[in-house]
Design a protein around this motif. Structure first.
Motif, PDB file in Angstrom:
ATOM      1  N   LEU A 264       0.832  -1.201   0.000  1.00  0.00           N
ATOM      2  CA  LEU A 264       0.000   0.000   0.000  1.00  0.00           C
ATOM      3  C   LEU A 264       0.868   1.253   0.000  1.00  0.00           C
ATOM      4  N   ALA A 265       1.919   1.241   0.804  1.00  0.00           N
ATOM      5  CA  ALA A 265       2.816   2.398   0.870  1.00  0.00           C
ATOM      6  C   ALA A 265       3.510   2.650  -0.467  1.00  0.00           C
ATOM      7  N   LEU A 266       3.878   1.568  -1.149  1.00  0.00           N
ATOM      8  CA  LEU A 266       4.583   1.700  -2.417  1.00  0.00           C
ATOM      9  C   LEU A 266       3.693   2.198  -3.551  1.00  0.00           C
ATOM     10  N   LYS A 267       2.375   2.120  -3.368  1.00  0.00           N
ATOM     11  CA  LYS A 267       1.467   2.619  -4.393  1.00  0.00           C
ATOM     12  C   LYS A 267       1.656   4.121  -4.622  1.00  0.00           C
ATOM     13  N   GLY A 268       2.119   4.823  -3.604  1.00  0.00           N
ATOM     14  CA  GLY A 268       2.324   6.270  -3.740  1.00  0.00           C
ATOM     15  C   GLY A 268       3.769   6.681  -3.612  1.00  0.00           C
ATOM     16  N   ALA A 269       4.689   5.729  -3.735  1.00  0.00           N
ATOM     17  CA  ALA A 269       6.111   6.024  -3.560  1.00  0.00           C
ATOM     18  C   ALA A 269       6.736   6.516  -4.852  1.00  0.00           C
ATOM     19  N   GLY A 297      -5.758  -2.614  -6.822  1.00  0.00           N
ATOM     20  CA  GLY A 297      -6.668  -1.680  -7.478  1.00  0.00           C
ATOM     21  C   GLY A 297      -6.487  -0.266  -6.956  1.00  0.00           C
ATOM     22  N   PRO A 298      -7.402   0.653  -7.290  1.00  0.00           N
ATOM     23  CA  PRO A 298      -7.306   2.041  -6.830  1.00  0.00           C
ATOM     24  C   PRO A 298      -7.373   2.119  -5.304  1.00  0.00           C
ATOM     25  N   VAL A 299      -6.559   2.990  -4.745  1.00  0.00           N
ATOM     26  CA  VAL A 299      -6.541   3.177  -3.280  1.00  0.00           C
ATOM     27  C   VAL A 299      -6.652   4.659  -2.956  1.00  0.00           C
ATOM     28  N   ARG A 300      -7.101   4.946  -1.740  1.00  0.00           N
ATOM     29  CA  ARG A 300      -7.210   6.335  -1.321  1.00  0.00           C
ATOM     30  C   ARG A 300      -5.843   6.874  -0.917  1.00  0.00           C
ATOM     31  N   ASP A 303      -5.061   6.526   2.716  1.00  0.00           N
ATOM     32  CA  ASP A 303      -4.619   5.196   3.165  1.00  0.00           C
ATOM     33  C   ASP A 303      -3.145   4.970   2.847  1.00  0.00           C
ATOM     34  N   VAL A 304      -2.707   5.466   1.687  1.00  0.00           N
ATOM     35  CA  VAL A 304      -1.298   5.343   1.300  1.00  0.00           C
ATOM     36  C   VAL A 304      -0.416   6.123   2.277  1.00  0.00           C
ATOM     37  N   GLU A 305      -0.822   7.344   2.591  1.00  0.00           N
ATOM     38  CA  GLU A 305      -0.044   8.186   3.498  1.00  0.00           C
ATOM     39  C   GLU A 305       0.037   7.579   4.896  1.00  0.00           C
ATOM     40  N   GLU A 306      -1.074   6.966   5.335  1.00  0.00           N
ATOM     41  CA  GLU A 306      -1.070   6.326   6.652  1.00  0.00           C
ATOM     42  C   GLU A 306      -0.121   5.133   6.677  1.00  0.00           C
ATOM     43  N   ALA A 307      -0.099   4.367   5.596  1.00  0.00           N
ATOM     44  CA  ALA A 307       0.809   3.217   5.509  1.00  0.00           C
ATOM     45  C   ALA A 307       2.266   3.686   5.496  1.00  0.00           C
ATOM     46  N   GLN A 308       2.538   4.755   4.753  1.00  0.00           N
ATOM     47  CA  GLN A 308       3.897   5.293   4.706  1.00  0.00           C
ATOM     48  C   GLN A 308       4.328   5.811   6.071  1.00  0.00           C
TER      49      GLN A 308
END
Length: 336
Positions: A264-269, A297-300, A303-308
């Protein structure tokens, strides 16, 4: 080393300390930082034989520099040159002033460097390109870049060319340009202010400080102002900073991270962070994470920022436990 030409500044400092003797050297050491003391002591240890003539020459050079700096602080560059010309002659005085003017000890446009680039741009954009080039050459690269990028395209090229071709500039010309700019700045000082302070300023300082200083400040703030402490911590080490970590530290914190959270974190890295993380995984783990990302699939964004942020928290806990070390101060070695 006797009679050798091309002695470096560090070697001169070491020879000067030797020439001063133990008692005076001890007094000088009291005014130095630990890293400066280490470098100077190492320099002294590496000095072999030095002739008395060379000692005398370096002590005299140091004395002349001190005199010149004193004259500059008393009456400016023009006054200093006038006094030194009478004492040392025209050429020697000019060489000494030029050396000081181009060194960090006497750096022109000090007041200008503390000015917001936008305000400075308003003051100099109508000046001759040569004057702009002179000012930009003495600014910090980030300041100069901000101003240069705001100039019209044709003027950008002209100014950049003049900076590249600039060699030495007369101290009197530098002083005159500096005087005009400072007068302009003073005229707007009552109505305009430069930005300073704020949470980011604290973050920048703590990132450059040693870990002990950082922990002392943050632990105290945890008690006095938990909200402020939390805000500072969130900015201290961000997810994108993982790209600057050493491989062993990355491999260590990866063992603590859940695969789903990592995917999840890597989706926005950024590409840099993704590459450095994948390079520190086994081929099997890479395939698993990439497969998770593909089927996620698409994520919010939230949620990405929280995982990071959760991963950053793990990194900071490992650092607190002494299991990894995050490089600080723009050049510390990382020891794991």
């Amino acid at each position: 080393m006797a009679g050798r030409t091309g002695v470096t500044g560090k070697e001169k400092a070491a020879i000067l300390i030797i020439a001063l003797g133990p008692e005076k050297a001890a007094k000088v050491y009291k005014h130095l930082r630990e890293d400066e003391i280490e470098q100077l002591t190492l320099g002294i240890a590496n000095v072999n034989k030095v002739t008395q003539e060379e000692k005398d020459r370096i002590v005299e050079e140091f004395y002349q520099i001190c005199l010149a700096q004193n004259y500059i602080s008393e009456g400016g560059i023009g006054y200093a040159r006038e006094v030194l010309e009478k004492a040392l002659g025209n050429q020697k005085a000019l060489d000494l002033i030029n050396k000081l003017t181009s060194s960090l000890q006497v750096r022109p446009f000090d007041m200008v460097r503390r000015t917001d680039p936008n305000q400075l741009l308003n003051l100099i954009q109508g000046e001759h390109p040569q004057a702009i080039a002179l000012v930009l050459s003495y600014l910090r690269p980030q300041q100069a870049a901000a101003i240069l990028s705001a100039l019209p395209p044709d003027k950008q090229v002209d100014v950049a060319t003049r900076i590249a071709q600039m060699d030495r500039t007369s101290p009197d010309i530098i002083k005159e340009v500096e005087r005009i700019l400072e007068r302009k700045l003073s005229s707007v000082a009552m109505t305009d202010y430069t930005s300073a302070g704020g949470i980011q300023a604290v973050v920048d300082i703590l990132n450059a400080a040693d870990r002990g200083t950082e922990k002392n400040i943050l632990e105290t703030l945890d008690v006095k102002d938990p909200e402020l402490a939390d805000d500072i911590k969130k900015r201290m080490f961000v997810f994108e900073d993982i790209a600057t970590m050493d491989n062993r530290s990355i491999q260590r914190f990866l063992r603590e991270i859940d695969n789903n959270q990592l995917a999840l974190a890597l989706k926005g890295a950024s590409e840099d962070v993704a590459n450095v993380l994948f390079n520190n995984m086994s081929k099997r783990m890479q395939d698993m994470i990439k497969e998770d990302m593909q089927f996620m699939g698409p994520v919010r964004l939230r949620d990405v920022e929280e995982a990071q942020q959760a991963i950053v928290n793990v990194i900071r806990k490992l650092e607190d436990a002494g299991e990894i070390v995050i490089s600080r101060g723009g050049g510390d070695e990382i020891i794991v």
